[in-house]
Motif scaffolding. Structure first.
Motif, PDB file in Angstrom:
ATOM      1  N   MET A 100       0.830  -1.211   0.000  1.00 26.08           N
ATOM      2  CA  MET A 100       0.000   0.000   0.000  1.00 26.08           C
ATOM      3  C   MET A 100       0.863   1.259   0.000  1.00 26.08           C
ATOM      4  SD  MET A 100      -3.007  -1.199   2.635  1.00 26.08           S
ATOM      5  CE  MET A 100      -3.686   0.448   2.780  1.00 26.08           C
ATOM      6  N   MET A 101       1.931   1.247   0.807  1.00 21.47           N
ATOM      7  CA  MET A 101       2.815   2.399   0.876  1.00 21.47           C
ATOM      8  C   MET A 101       3.508   2.629  -0.461  1.00 21.47           C
ATOM      9  SD  MET A 101       6.301   3.028   3.036  1.00 21.47           S
ATOM     10  CE  MET A 101       7.077   1.680   2.179  1.00 21.47           C
ATOM     11  N   MET A 102       3.983   1.567  -1.090  1.00 22.97           N
ATOM     12  CA  MET A 102       4.698   1.711  -2.360  1.00 22.97           C
ATOM     13  C   MET A 102       3.784   2.256  -3.457  1.00 22.97           C
ATOM     14  SD  MET A 102       7.680   1.088  -1.444  1.00 22.97           S
ATOM     15  CE  MET A 102       8.585   1.096  -2.971  1.00 22.97           C
ATOM     16  N   LEU A 103       2.506   1.959  -3.380  1.00 25.77           N
ATOM     17  CA  LEU A 103       1.556   2.417  -4.396  1.00 25.77           C
ATOM     18  C   LEU A 103       0.933   3.777  -4.058  1.00 25.77           C
ATOM     19  CD1 LEU A 103      -0.234  -0.962  -5.143  1.00 25.77           C
ATOM     20  CD2 LEU A 103       1.499   0.194  -6.538  1.00 25.77           C
ATOM     21  N   ASP A 104       1.199   4.282  -2.852  1.00 27.82           N
ATOM     22  CA  ASP A 104       0.600   5.540  -2.390  1.00 27.82           C
ATOM     23  C   ASP A 104       1.348   6.734  -2.988  1.00 27.82           C
ATOM     24  OD1 ASP A 104      -0.390   7.752  -1.028  1.00 27.82           O
ATOM     25  OD2 ASP A 104      -0.465   6.710   0.899  1.00 27.82           O
ATOM     26  N   ASN A 105       0.697   7.470  -3.853  1.00 26.23           N
ATOM     27  CA  ASN A 105       1.316   8.634  -4.499  1.00 26.23           C
ATOM     28  C   ASN A 105       1.502   9.813  -3.551  1.00 26.23           C
ATOM     29  OD1 ASN A 105       1.525   7.341  -6.982  1.00 26.23           O
ATOM     30  ND2 ASN A 105      -0.534   7.955  -7.583  1.00 26.23           N
ATOM     31  N   GLU A 106       0.857   9.759  -2.395  1.00 22.88           N
ATOM     32  CA  GLU A 106       1.010  10.841  -1.416  1.00 22.88           C
ATOM     33  C   GLU A 106       2.269  10.673  -0.569  1.00 22.88           C
ATOM     34  OE1 GLU A 106      -2.526  11.726   0.789  1.00 22.88           O
ATOM     35  OE2 GLU A 106      -3.783  11.545  -0.996  1.00 22.88           O
ATOM     36  N   VAL A 107       2.874   9.506  -0.635  1.00 25.01           N
ATOM     37  CA  VAL A 107       4.140   9.263   0.055  1.00 25.01           C
ATOM     38  C   VAL A 107       5.243   9.488  -0.970  1.00 25.01           C
ATOM     39  CG1 VAL A 107       5.553   7.593   1.296  1.00 25.01           C
ATOM     40  CG2 VAL A 107       3.065   7.565   1.588  1.00 25.01           C
ATOM     41  N   GLY A 108       6.131  10.421  -0.664  1.00 23.73           N
ATOM     42  CA  GLY A 108       7.183  10.774  -1.610  1.00 23.73           C
ATOM     43  C   GLY A 108       8.212   9.669  -1.785  1.00 23.73           C
TER      44      GLY A 108
END
Length: 86
Positions: free
Chosen positions: A34-42
């Motif tokens: 989920m983190m790797m696919l989250d565009n809000e996480v730089g």
């Protein structure tokens, strides 16, 4: 091919001759995905977040520790290159 959801996973990773525990539960893998696919996480944040997610004690060699996460995510199997051996 092994599957991270149904096959037994490594419980630790050896880095520079030292054994490091790894958070091996499937929930960790789901959070990682989920983190790797989250565009809000730089992209600059993701490596440190991944290290904190998987390692109770983060190894000094971050590069090898990140490679260890990928090794773990492949269920301890070697990376496939897509090339078939003759």
């Amino acid at each position: 091919m092994r599957n991270i959801l149904i096959d037994e996973l490594p419980r630790s990773i050896r880095i520079k001759g030292k054994e490091y525990a790894i958070n091996w539960g499937f929930r960790t893998a789901i959070l990682y995905e989920m983190m790797m696919l989250d565009n809000e996480v730089g992209p600059d944040e993701k490596p440190l977040l991944a290290l904190n997610l998987f390692y109770p004690v983060i190894p000094d060699d971050w590069q090898e520790a990140l490679e260890g996460i990928q090794w773990f995510y492949r269920c301890g199997e070697e990376e496939r290159t897509g090339k078939k051996k003759a």
